[in-house]
Structures are given as C-alpha cells and as structure tokens.
Design a protein around this motif. Structure first.
Motif, PDB file in Angstrom:
ATOM      1  N   GLN A 237      -2.538   7.410   9.084  1.00  0.00           N
ATOM      2  CA  GLN A 237      -1.757   6.708   8.056  1.00  0.00           C
ATOM      3  C   GLN A 237      -1.521   5.241   8.458  1.00  0.00           C
ATOM      4  O   GLN A 237      -1.459   4.363   7.601  1.00  0.00           O
ATOM      5  CB  GLN A 237      -0.436   7.439   7.804  1.00  0.00           C
ATOM      6  CG  GLN A 237       0.348   6.861   6.657  1.00  0.00           C
ATOM      7  CD  GLN A 237       1.350   7.841   6.061  1.00  0.00           C
ATOM      8  OE1 GLN A 237       1.131   9.053   6.022  1.00  0.00           O
ATOM      9  NE2 GLN A 237       2.460   7.325   5.575  1.00  0.00           N
TER      10      GLN A 237
ATOM     11  N   ALA B 121      -4.971  10.225  -0.758  1.00  0.00           N
ATOM     12  CA  ALA B 121      -5.140  10.566   0.661  1.00  0.00           C
ATOM     13  C   ALA B 121      -5.884  11.895   0.805  1.00  0.00           C
ATOM     14  O   ALA B 121      -5.314  12.923   1.177  1.00  0.00           O
ATOM     15  CB  ALA B 121      -3.784  10.595   1.353  1.00  0.00           C
TER      16      ALA B 121
ATOM     17  N   GLN C  81       9.181   9.018   5.070  1.00  0.00           N
ATOM     18  CA  GLN C  81       7.989   8.349   5.615  1.00  0.00           C
ATOM     19  C   GLN C  81       8.324   7.272   6.648  1.00  0.00           C
ATOM     20  O   GLN C  81       7.433   6.657   7.225  1.00  0.00           O
ATOM     21  CB  GLN C  81       7.172   7.720   4.474  1.00  0.00           C
ATOM     22  CG  GLN C  81       6.639   8.731   3.460  1.00  0.00           C
ATOM     23  CD  GLN C  81       5.559   9.616   4.054  1.00  0.00           C
ATOM     24  OE1 GLN C  81       4.561   9.140   4.569  1.00  0.00           O
ATOM     25  NE2 GLN C  81       5.777  10.926   4.005  1.00  0.00           N
TER      26      GLN C  81
ATOM     27  N   LEU D  34       0.840  -1.196   0.000  1.00  0.00           N
ATOM     28  CA  LEU D  34       0.000   0.000   0.000  1.00  0.00           C
ATOM     29  C   LEU D  34       0.871   1.240   0.000  1.00  0.00           C
ATOM     30  O   LEU D  34       1.840   1.326   0.759  1.00  0.00           O
ATOM     31  CB  LEU D  34      -0.920   0.065   1.223  1.00  0.00           C
ATOM     32  CG  LEU D  34      -1.757   1.364   1.196  1.00  0.00           C
ATOM     33  CD1 LEU D  34      -3.216   1.093   1.425  1.00  0.00           C
ATOM     34  CD2 LEU D  34      -1.217   2.430   2.129  1.00  0.00           C
ATOM     35  N   THR D  35       0.529   2.168  -0.870  1.00  0.00           N
ATOM     36  CA  THR D  35       1.159   3.471  -0.789  1.00  0.00           C
ATOM     37  C   THR D  35       0.186   4.509  -1.314  1.00  0.00           C
ATOM     38  O   THR D  35      -0.897   4.153  -1.776  1.00  0.00           O
ATOM     39  CB  THR D  35       2.512   3.498  -1.521  1.00  0.00           C
ATOM     40  OG1 THR D  35       3.159   4.735  -1.239  1.00  0.00           O
ATOM     41  CG2 THR D  35       2.363   3.322  -3.013  1.00  0.00           C
ATOM     42  N   GLY D  36       0.534   5.770  -1.200  1.00  0.00           N
ATOM     43  CA  GLY D  36      -0.422   6.772  -1.633  1.00  0.00           C
ATOM     44  C   GLY D  36       0.167   8.157  -1.714  1.00  0.00           C
ATOM     45  O   GLY D  36       1.341   8.373  -1.427  1.00  0.00           O
ATOM     46  N   ASP D  37      -0.682   9.078  -2.117  1.00  0.00           N
ATOM     47  CA  ASP D  37      -0.264  10.462  -2.286  1.00  0.00           C
ATOM     48  C   ASP D  37      -1.361  11.385  -1.796  1.00  0.00           C
ATOM     49  O   ASP D  37      -2.539  11.072  -1.900  1.00  0.00           O
ATOM     50  CB  ASP D  37      -0.039  10.774  -3.773  1.00  0.00           C
ATOM     51  CG  ASP D  37       0.955   9.845  -4.405  1.00  0.00           C
ATOM     52  OD1 ASP D  37       2.155  10.049  -4.195  1.00  0.00           O
ATOM     53  OD2 ASP D  37       0.528   8.882  -5.086  1.00  0.00           O
ATOM     54  N   ARG D  38      -0.943  12.548  -1.322  1.00  0.00           N
ATOM     55  CA  ARG D  38      -1.918  13.590  -1.041  1.00  0.00           C
ATOM     56  C   ARG D  38      -2.312  14.244  -2.364  1.00  0.00           C
ATOM     57  O   ARG D  38      -1.419  14.580  -3.153  1.00  0.00           O
ATOM     58  CB  ARG D  38      -1.288  14.657  -0.148  1.00  0.00           C
ATOM     59  CG  ARG D  38      -0.784  14.110   1.144  1.00  0.00           C
ATOM     60  CD  ARG D  38      -0.093  15.195   1.951  1.00  0.00           C
ATOM     61  NE  ARG D  38       0.601  14.581   3.079  1.00  0.00           N
ATOM     62  CZ  ARG D  38       1.092  15.253   4.104  1.00  0.00           C
ATOM     63  NH1 ARG D  38       0.980  16.570   4.143  1.00  0.00           N
ATOM     64  NH2 ARG D  38       1.692  14.622   5.085  1.00  0.00           N
TER      65      ARG D  38
ATOM     66  N   GLN E 271      -5.898  13.179   4.462  1.00  0.00           N
ATOM     67  CA  GLN E 271      -4.578  13.619   4.925  1.00  0.00           C
ATOM     68  C   GLN E 271      -4.194  14.970   4.320  1.00  0.00           C
ATOM     69  O   GLN E 271      -3.476  15.758   4.941  1.00  0.00           O
ATOM     70  CB  GLN E 271      -3.514  12.571   4.583  1.00  0.00           C
ATOM     71  CG  GLN E 271      -2.181  12.874   5.227  1.00  0.00           C
ATOM     72  CD  GLN E 271      -1.146  11.785   4.983  1.00  0.00           C
ATOM     73  OE1 GLN E 271      -0.188  11.990   4.272  1.00  0.00           O
ATOM     74  NE2 GLN E 271      -1.343  10.627   5.590  1.00  0.00           N
TER      75      GLN E 271
ATOM     76  N   VAL F 118       5.217  -1.324   2.313  1.00  0.00           N
ATOM     77  CA  VAL F 118       4.855   0.071   2.081  1.00  0.00           C
ATOM     78  C   VAL F 118       5.996   0.730   1.306  1.00  0.00           C
ATOM     79  O   VAL F 118       7.018   1.100   1.883  1.00  0.00           O
ATOM     80  CB  VAL F 118       4.594   0.803   3.414  1.00  0.00           C
ATOM     81  CG1 VAL F 118       4.057   2.205   3.151  1.00  0.00           C
ATOM     82  CG2 VAL F 118       3.609   0.027   4.273  1.00  0.00           C
TER      83      VAL F 118
ATOM     84  N   LEU G 138      -3.552   4.700  -2.612  1.00  0.00           N
ATOM     85  CA  LEU G 138      -4.473   5.564  -1.881  1.00  0.00           C
ATOM     86  C   LEU G 138      -4.359   7.025  -2.295  1.00  0.00           C
ATOM     87  O   LEU G 138      -3.265   7.592  -2.291  1.00  0.00           O
ATOM     88  CB  LEU G 138      -4.174   5.447  -0.380  1.00  0.00           C
ATOM     89  CG  LEU G 138      -4.789   6.501   0.537  1.00  0.00           C
ATOM     90  CD1 LEU G 138      -6.303   6.387   0.566  1.00  0.00           C
ATOM     91  CD2 LEU G 138      -4.226   6.365   1.941  1.00  0.00           C
TER      92      LEU G 138
ATOM     93  N   ASP H 269      -4.436   3.533   7.240  1.00  0.00           N
ATOM     94  CA  ASP H 269      -4.333   3.322   5.783  1.00  0.00           C
ATOM     95  C   ASP H 269      -3.608   2.017   5.475  1.00  0.00           C
ATOM     96  O   ASP H 269      -3.947   1.303   4.532  1.00  0.00           O
ATOM     97  CB  ASP H 269      -3.494   4.423   5.110  1.00  0.00           C
ATOM     98  CG  ASP H 269      -4.065   5.811   5.253  1.00  0.00           C
ATOM     99  OD1 ASP H 269      -5.251   5.929   5.575  1.00  0.00           O
ATOM    100  OD2 ASP H 269      -3.298   6.776   5.029  1.00  0.00           O
ATOM    101  N   ILE H 270      -2.578   1.777   6.245  1.00  0.00           N
ATOM    102  CA  ILE H 270      -1.715   0.637   5.957  1.00  0.00           C
ATOM    103  C   ILE H 270      -2.304  -0.641   6.550  1.00  0.00           C
ATOM    104  O   ILE H 270      -2.324  -1.696   5.911  1.00  0.00           O
ATOM    105  CB  ILE H 270      -0.304   0.889   6.546  1.00  0.00           C
ATOM    106  CG1 ILE H 270       0.329   2.119   5.868  1.00  0.00           C
ATOM    107  CG2 ILE H 270       0.584  -0.337   6.413  1.00  0.00           C
ATOM    108  CD1 ILE H 270       1.563   2.653   6.588  1.00  0.00           C
TER     109      ILE H 270
ATOM    110  N   VAL I  88       7.900   3.512   0.045  1.00  0.00           N
ATOM    111  CA  VAL I  88       7.926   4.940   0.390  1.00  0.00           C
ATOM    112  C   VAL I  88       9.347   5.493   0.315  1.00  0.00           C
ATOM    113  O   VAL I  88      10.313   4.753   0.219  1.00  0.00           O
ATOM    114  CB  VAL I  88       7.434   5.184   1.847  1.00  0.00           C
ATOM    115  CG1 VAL I  88       5.932   5.142   1.944  1.00  0.00           C
ATOM    116  CG2 VAL I  88       8.082   4.215   2.821  1.00  0.00           C
TER     117      VAL I  88
HETATM  118  N1  TRP Z   1       2.098  10.662   3.737  1.00  0.00           N
HETATM  119  C1  TRP Z   1       2.226  10.340   2.335  1.00  0.00           C
HETATM  120  C2  TRP Z   1       2.766  11.585   1.621  1.00  0.00           C
HETATM  121  O1  TRP Z   1       2.594  12.677   2.102  1.00  0.00           O
HETATM  122  C3  TRP Z   1       0.933   9.919   1.684  1.00  0.00           C
HETATM  123  C4  TRP Z   1       0.300   8.728   2.343  1.00  0.00           C
HETATM  124  C5  TRP Z   1      -0.902   8.704   2.970  1.00  0.00           C
HETATM  125  C6  TRP Z   1       0.853   7.411   2.455  1.00  0.00           C
HETATM  126  N2  TRP Z   1      -1.153   7.463   3.459  1.00  0.00           N
HETATM  127  C7  TRP Z   1      -0.122   6.644   3.182  1.00  0.00           C
HETATM  128  C8  TRP Z   1       2.038   6.814   2.039  1.00  0.00           C
HETATM  129  C9  TRP Z   1       0.116   5.317   3.498  1.00  0.00           C
HETATM  130  C10 TRP Z   1       2.264   5.466   2.367  1.00  0.00           C
HETATM  131  C11 TRP Z   1       1.299   4.734   3.086  1.00  0.00           C
HETATM  132  O2  TRP Z   1       3.321  11.455   0.560  1.00  0.00           O
END
Ligand code: TRP
Length: 358
Positions: free
Chosen positions: A166, A75, A184, A39-43, A78, A178, A73, A169-170, A180
C-alpha cells in the motif's frame, strides 16, 4: 533505523492530531487545489454501499471537482489478503468501476486503475520491503485486527506485507494526500516511514504523504452493527428502490415512539435519521423533530423516500453505464496507461537513486 513503527495499541492511532492536520490541509486545498495529488482506493469485493458513498466516494468527487488530481485505485492484488481465491474478481472490478463512474468520478479528471496492470508500481514493493522489519510489520494494529477476524486458515505473507504494498500504491505517484478513514492511519504511517527511510538511504525521491481524514458520519447497518456487505445489513448503491424499501422496513429500531437523534443512547434509530438527513442534506435533529411522535414506521417511510430520491439519478446512470462494458474497459485501459507512465518514471528515479540502472 532510528524511527520505529510504534503502533502497539489500536486505540491510539494519533486520530486527534490527524484531524487537526486534515483541517489545515483542507484549507490549503481550497486555496490551491491544483498543487495536490490524492490517491485512495478500494478492494474489489463487490458493490459499494451507502456507507462507502457517504464515507468516502462523495469526498473523492468533491476533491476531484475542486481540482485535485485524483488517483483511484482498484486494489485487485490487495484483495487477495482477505480471501483464499480471487473469486469473481473481474466482475467485482467492473462493479467497482461502475460505482465510481455512477457517483461522478470523472475519468477525464481522475485516474482509475488496477494494481495488476501496473508492473512498475508492484516492483517498488521489493526495495520497500527491505526498509521495514518483520517486527514492525507484526505490530500494525489494522493488520492484527484483520488477522483476528479473518476466516482464512493461515495468515499469508501478503496479509503480513500488504501495508508495504500500500505504501507503493501511494508513493509510486508521489501522492501528497491520502483521503482515508482512521483505520488506515497505521498504513499511512508505514508509507511515511518507507518514504523517509528510502530518502535517507538513497537520496530524496519521495514526499511524505499525509492522511486526509474526512468528517465521515458513521452509518450503521440495518441490524445496528457495522455496515458491511458480508453481514447482509448494507444497502448497496446499486440496489433497486424496492430492495431499498425492503431493507429499511426490516431495519432494527427501538420501542420509543418519539423519534430523536441521539447516536449514543439510540444508535439504530439515530443511524436511520442520519441516513435520511444525509440524503436530504439537512440537520438530523430537525429531521427527527419533524417525525416526532409518529414512530418507527413514519421514520422508515421518510428514510426510504429520501434514499430512493437521492440515489435515483446515480442508479439510473449506473444502469446505463452497465450496458456499455466496452466503455468501462476503456476507462480502465486509459487509467492503467496513465498510471503505468507515472509508475515507470518513478521506478526509473528509484533505480537511479539506488544506482541500479544498468
Ligand atoms: N486498504 C484500503 C482498504 O482496504 C484500500 C487501499 C489499497 C488503499 N491501497 C490504498 C487506500 C492506498 C488508500 C491508499 O479499504
């Protein structure tokens, strides 16, 4: 609570250990990719840029193509940590999904979803918050750094607690991996601690997630600073060929006509060389050598062509997808549906473990 979140210094994030562990994980992924969920993601803050592409997007597509179950994800809760209002949020979410799809995140193999559409994920935040102390939250170096650079007039409660969100999220999907960047790592430590404490208090529910650090090369912005949309020094994935040419033409270089690859002594020139090398899938020293004594303008011409050639198909796909907004919405709806079903199963397990199923 026996484990403490000892993250008092920002220069000691356990990076070397995380790198060694990541290399071992990469080996295991190659052996049995189907065993892993990542799992990973972006704002959603707007369009992604070339730094994101070579830093993380590329890696997600690689993992997906190897057969890892990828969760991606958007986000959208977030993102409220770093702005006072969620200005143009829907547009930013759509831009992000378009960028994902254009670079090859495949909704048939990966799950693209948003925070706000997955209530059971968000509900995990409450029991999780009970597992960390206020002092621990205050020691998170990434949060401290964000607070120091924030333009907000006051630190919101969300800013302070988002690493725990977060963790949800994971953990909601029990992701073992993850992928990243090293900034992170403190957040990942929070997720591991939450998992451990939950399990020891209520019984085993969560695996401890691990960071997968990519060997991401550091691309600088065209002004030689950290590449960032807000600094106006980033080339967007979705930029046109002309915009790209203009930005590269204006990029900072130095007075030495001989082009070399030396990131420490010549960061600006080297970052341009690196960008060309990444696009051409070549060694940066070789690229520099070929340009030799022809100076910065020859370097810039090489970089511009390399970027525009490499991104032409991605940009074309993005433009085509942008015309089909119904498709983008469908991708999110399907992803959210899958994420919800996973989150509801996990929340049921959590409530069972907490003896809170009535
Ligand atoms: N914090 C990460 C960022 O600012 C985005 C993010 C949100 C994320 N939830 C996550 C990354 C879960 C990894 C896993 O880029």
């Amino acid at each position: 609570m026996s484990t403490t979140l000892d993250t008092t210094t920002s220069d000691d994030l356990g990076v070397p250990a995380a790198r060694r562990r990541s290399a071992e994980l990469e080996r295991q992924i190659r052996e049995r990719p189907g065993r892993f969920r990542a799992l990973t993601g972006d704002r959603p803050t707007g369009r992604l840029h070339l730094g994101h592409y070579f830093g993380t997007l590329h890696n997600r597509v690689r993992l997906q193509n190897l057969g890892v179950d990828m969760m991606v994800l958007v986000a959208d809760y977030q993102v409220l940590t770093d702005r006072d209002v969620a200005d143009r949020l829907a547009e930013h979410v759509e831009d992000l999904v378009l960028d994902y799809l254009a670079v090859g995140v495949d909704p048939d193999r990966a799950t693209i979803f948003t925070h706000s559409a997955v209530p059971a994920l968000n509900q995990l935040l409450l029991p999780f918050l009970s597992l960390v102390s206020v002092a621990e939250l205050g020691r998170n170096p990434t949060v401290k750094d964000e607070i120091a650079h924030s333009s907000q007039s006051a630190v919101s409660g969300l800013m302070f607690t988002y690493p725990v969100h977060q963790a949800a999220d994971i953990l909601f999907c029990k992701a073992g991996l993850v992928p990243v960047g090293q900034d992170q790592l403190p957040h990942l430590e929070v997720a591991r601690i939450v998992a451990r404490r939950f399990n020891s208090r209520y019984g085993p529910v969560f695996p401890e997630p691990e960071a997968l650090l990519s060997a991401a090369p550091l691309l600088l912005g065209t002004d030689g600073g950290k590449m960032s949309k807000s600094r106006g020094n980033a080339i967007a994935l979705a930029a046109t060929a002309d915009e790209t040419a203009r930005m590269i033409r204006g990029a900072r270089t130095d007075a030495d006509r001989r082009i070399t690859y030396d990131p420490v002594a010549r960061p600006e020139v080297s970052s341009l060389v690196l960008l060309a090398a990444l696009c051409l899938d070549r060694d940066p020293h070789e690229v520099a050598e070929e340009i030799g004594g022809r100076g910065a303008s020859a370097l810039k011409a090489v970089v511009t062509d390399a970027v525009n050639d490499h991104f032409a198909p991605i940009r074309a796909r993005r433009a085509e997808l942008a015309l089909d907004r119904a498709h983008v919405r469908r991708v999110l709806r399907d992803g959210n549906e899958r994420a919800n079903s996973i989150a509801e199963d996990t929340l049921t397990e959590v409530r069972e473990a907490m003896k809170a199923l009535y």
